[in-house]
Structures are given as C-alpha cells and as structure tokens.
Design a protein around this motif. Structure first.
Motif, short mmCIF file in Angstrom:
data_model
loop_
_atom_site.label_atom_id
_atom_site.label_comp_id
_atom_site.label_asym_id
_atom_site.label_seq_id
_atom_site.Cartn_x
_atom_site.Cartn_y
_atom_site.Cartn_z
N LYS A 237 42.40 -22.68 10.72
CA LYS A 237 42.46 -21.30 11.21
C LYS A 237 42.34 -20.31 10.05
N GLN A 238 43.04 -20.59 8.95
CA GLN A 238 42.99 -19.70 7.79
C GLN A 238 41.58 -19.68 7.19
N THR B 262 38.81 -20.24 8.78
CA THR B 262 37.96 -19.50 9.71
C THR B 262 38.13 -18.00 9.53
N GLU B 263 39.37 -17.54 9.40
CA GLU B 263 39.61 -16.11 9.19
C GLU B 263 39.01 -15.64 7.86
N LEU C 200 41.21 -27.92 15.46
CA LEU C 200 41.09 -26.46 15.49
C LEU C 200 42.44 -25.76 15.47
N ASP C 201 43.50 -26.46 15.90
CA ASP C 201 44.84 -25.87 15.87
C ASP C 201 45.49 -25.98 14.51
N ASN C 202 44.86 -26.67 13.59
CA ASN C 202 45.40 -26.84 12.25
C ASN C 202 45.45 -25.47 11.55
N PRO C 203 46.58 -25.09 10.95
CA PRO C 203 46.68 -23.78 10.29
C PRO C 203 45.70 -23.61 9.14
#
Length: 112
Positions: free
Chosen positions: A73-74, A76-77, A67-70
């Motif tokens: 995160k991107q 997900t956004e 989940l901390d992988n950029p």
C-alpha cells in the motif's frame, strides 16, 4: 464481429483499387562486391531451455493478501505521488515554455 466487418471492408476496397505497375531501374551499389560473404546456413542458434509451468499450482495464491500488505500500500501511494509530481512538473514546464516563447516574440516585435 468488428474484425469480420473490417476484414470484409478491406477486401472489398482492395478489390476495387488498382495500383500501377512500378518498375525500378537497375540499382548498383559501389563496393558491394568487396563485402565478405556470409553463409547463413552455417549459423546455429543456441537452443533455449523450455520452462514447464504445468506443475505450477496458482490456486493457493491469495492476491488480496498481497494487496492488503502495508508495504505494498505504501509503495502504491509513493508511486501515485511520484506520477502526480511528474505531471505537475511537466505542466509547469509547458507553461514556462509558452511564457518564454511569448517573451521572445514580444522582444522580437519591439526590436523591429
């Protein structure tokens, strides 16, 4: 607890209700005698191979690292943004539908 209460309530209710006996007249379907007969006992289904998951060790997995992988995160956004735009588009469509309905209603009233 809720399941027990619901089940006992259903059982109590069904014991108090009596349904009339309904008989249907003999129904015939024309041409049913001409359909081919199928023997279901001769149909065999292929056996599915089972997957053995007992040797899978999930203790080494670290979900927080994923989940901390950029990239995650991107993604997900981007997903949140897409859902937001879809909701806004749907709401705008509903507003346009109401406006069109009101315009047609006003046009129909003036035509009379």
């Amino acid at each position: 607890m809720l399941a027990k209460v619901s089940t006992s309530g259903y059982s109590w209710c069904m014991n108090k209700i009596s349904f009339p006996h309904i008989t249907l007249p003999h129904i015939t379907i024309p041409g049913i005698d001409h359909l081919p007969k199928v023997d279901l006992s001769k149909i065999t289904l292929p056996s599915l191979h089972s997957i053995d998951l007992t040797s899978l060790d999930i203790s080494r997995l670290n979900p927080s690292a994923l989940l901390d992988n950029p990239v995650v995160k991107q993604a997900t956004e981007i997903g949140y943004t897409a859902v937001g735009f879809a909701v806004l588009g749907f709401q705008k469509l509903q507003v346009r539908r109401v406006e069109l309905f009101d315009a047609m209603k006003a046009r129909n009233n003036t035509a009379q």
